[in-house]
Design a protein around this motif. Structure first.
Motif, mmCIF file in Angstrom:
data_model
loop_
_atom_site.group_PDB
_atom_site.id
_atom_site.type_symbol
_atom_site.label_atom_id
_atom_site.label_comp_id
_atom_site.label_asym_id
_atom_site.label_seq_id
_atom_site.Cartn_x
_atom_site.Cartn_y
_atom_site.Cartn_z
ATOM 1 N N LYS A 7 0.583 -1.234 0.030
ATOM 2 C CA LYS A 7 -0.153 0.148 -0.040
ATOM 3 C C LYS A 7 0.736 1.184 0.131
ATOM 4 N N ARG A 30 4.937 -4.089 7.273
ATOM 5 C CA ARG A 30 4.309 -5.209 8.047
ATOM 6 C C ARG A 30 3.119 -5.928 7.127
ATOM 7 N N LEU A 31 2.535 -6.821 7.692
ATOM 8 C CA LEU A 31 1.782 -7.793 6.934
ATOM 9 C C LEU A 31 0.574 -7.134 6.579
ATOM 10 N N GLU A 32 -0.087 -6.249 7.498
ATOM 11 C CA GLU A 32 -1.324 -5.682 7.173
ATOM 12 C C GLU A 32 -0.869 -4.658 5.971
ATOM 13 N N ASP A 33 0.579 -4.016 5.679
ATOM 14 C CA ASP A 33 0.649 -3.272 4.586
ATOM 15 C C ASP A 33 0.526 -3.775 3.136
ATOM 16 N N TYR A 34 0.202 -4.896 3.170
ATOM 17 C CA TYR A 34 -0.079 -5.627 1.824
ATOM 18 C C TYR A 34 -1.472 -5.993 1.622
ATOM 19 N N THR A 44 -4.782 -7.441 0.503
ATOM 20 C CA THR A 44 -5.343 -8.942 0.393
ATOM 21 C C THR A 44 -5.718 -9.462 -0.994
ATOM 22 N N ASP A 90 -8.837 -7.570 -1.565
ATOM 23 C CA ASP A 90 -8.465 -6.411 -1.914
ATOM 24 C C ASP A 90 -8.196 -6.048 -3.524
#
Length: 456
Positions: free
Chosen positions: A285, A295-299, A301, A304
């Motif tokens: 992102k 971080r994992l949540e920066d990618y 899904t 998405d």
């Protein structure tokens, strides 16, 4: 038969005799090669010296020395000697694990039909042994390899994908560019000795079928000599009949001139546009290049990504999905997973994506999270409804389609028949899906229904 052959030869000769003048009126009249609109999905690859610090983004050098960011300055002070320069990173750009055939196979498996590799970003380092970038190229400093050439060869030998290249017109700290800028861009020394020679060199050496220009915004297209290059590209170059170009050829050109429009990064207008466009976006992102501190949540899904992709295609665009390889030449597992997930979905649902056009509706009139595409055949039109959410009670109630006595409905990837009834007043359609188990579910994440024989 002879008459048809003569007509074909005359038409072919006429098309190939067209010459484009170095004006936007003439260049913009060139038809976009059909392969590009049919392709729908491409892979963007941001790779360069910026992959070595891999800390903030591909703009690391600018954020350190151009418009300093405290976090970047602090990082360098804590981790590198005081006299360390950005050029010192180049020796660490080793690419020892880069196997171009592995990349080619992975991109092919994603379902992409073309790739666009960064040949040179704003840092000026070229990923090929350019004669115009002395000692600041991948053969002279760092990998000692022709990265562009190796990937081009692998893509063409191992896949059916088109090979494309990104190229930055400007360079942040090149003295000749800064001197031209100081003159108010009255001088063109940088363009004459660096930008344009590189572009001609790239096209003649590697024959890319996408030229993705960037770094144009500080000066007008007249400074960059863009129209003269494009006239040569379309008239005389080795890829003149198949090459496609974007819209970043000078300040004021974006979203106005070029083969396809990118307008802005991550452009997804959510409605049909009058001109072919592309959504250039990133799985990460926050960065186009690889980041060690992500971080994992920066990618994004896969859900998405499919939401972005399906909405883009429904509105007539292509999606250029970016990955950032490491300095070692590996594509990290999180990127690989997303690429292969996209391919897994497309192997089931690709009929509703590749070669399609926007339908009269992009979204459904009743149900949310439904996007439409269509494909015209010789005798009938196929309309595809792509659902991003599984319906309650296995019942899909669509408001946009108007059925007829000839309407048929199928679910891509599901061999059994699905039953349907017309909506109230003959408008809309109700599709009843049989109960599906994990074993019989055709795919995960999004589902496509193909309808023929509609009245609209």
């Amino acid at each position: 038969m002879a008459t048809y052959l003569v007509c074909f030869v005359l038409l072919f000769s006429f098309v190939n005799s067209l010459k484009y003048d170095p004006t936007w009126d003439s260049l913009d009249a060139r038809p976009l090669p059909s392969w590009y609109d049919d392709a729908k999905l491409g892979i963007f690859i941001h790779w360069g010296v910026f992959s070595v610090p891999a800390f903030s983004s591909e703009w690391f050098w600018w954020q350190w020395k151009g418009k300093p960011m405290p976090a970047i300055v602090d990082y360098m002070q804590k981790n590198y000697r005081p006299d360390f320069t950005y050029a010192d990173f180049a020796a660490m750009f080793t690419t020892e694990f880069f196997v171009p055939e592995e990349w080619a196979e992975m991109f092919q498996d994603s379902g992409a039909k073309y790739i666009v590799l960064v040949s040179k970003h704003h840092e000026g380092y070229t990923n090929w042994p350019s004669k115009y970038s002395f000692n600041w190229n991948s053969n002279a400093t760092g990998p000692n390899r022709d990265l562009v050439g190796e990937l081009a060869a692998a893509v063409r030998a191992k896949t059916q994908m088109k090979f494309g290249l990104y190229h930055s017109l400007f360079e942040w700290f090149n003295p000749r560019y800064l001197d031209d800028k100081e003159s108010g861009f009255k001088k063109q020394d940088f363009v004459r000795t660096k930008t344009m020679p590189e572009l001609y060199e790239l096209v003649n050496a590697y024959k890319p079928e996408v030229i993705w220009s960037d770094g144009d915004w500080e000066a007008a297209d007249a400074y960059w000599n863009s129209t003269n290059f494009l006239a040569w590209l379309y008239n005389e170059s080795p890829v003149k009949d198949t090459v496609v170009t974007n819209d970043r050829w000078g300040s004021g050109c974006s979203c106005k001139h070029g083969g396809f429009y990118t307008c802005s990064d991550r452009y997804n207008p959510g409605k049909v546009q009058k001109h072919k466009w592309e959504n250039a976006m990133t799985i990460d992102k926050y960065s186009w290049g690889y980041r060690r501190n992500a971080r994992l949540e920066d990618y994004l899904t896969i859900e998405d990504l499919l939401t972005q992709f399906i909405s883009t295609v429904s509105c007539g665009g292509n999606m250029l999905m970016n990955v950032g390889p490491t300095k070692y030449g590996k594509i990290s597992p999180i990127y690989e997973e997303r690429l292969r997930q996209m391919g897994q979905w497309l192997r089931v649902n690709g009929d509703g994506i590749y070669g399609t056009k926007p339908w009269v509706h992009q979204n459904d009139t009743v149900v949310k999270n439904v996007w439409y595409t269509m494909k015209k055949g010789a005798t009938e039109t196929d309309v595809y409804a792509i659902l991003l959410e599984w319906p309650d009670n296995n019942l899909v109630k669509l408001g946009a389609p108007i059925t007829s006595k000839d309407t048929t409905v199928s679910m891509l990837g599901y061999p059994e028949k699905v039953t349907w009834t017309a909506g109230a007043g003959g408008k809309g359609i109700n599709i009843q899906i049989p109960p599906l188990s994990v074993e019989t579910m055709p795919c995960e994440w999004a589902w496509t229904f193909k309808m023929t024989g509609l009245q609209n």
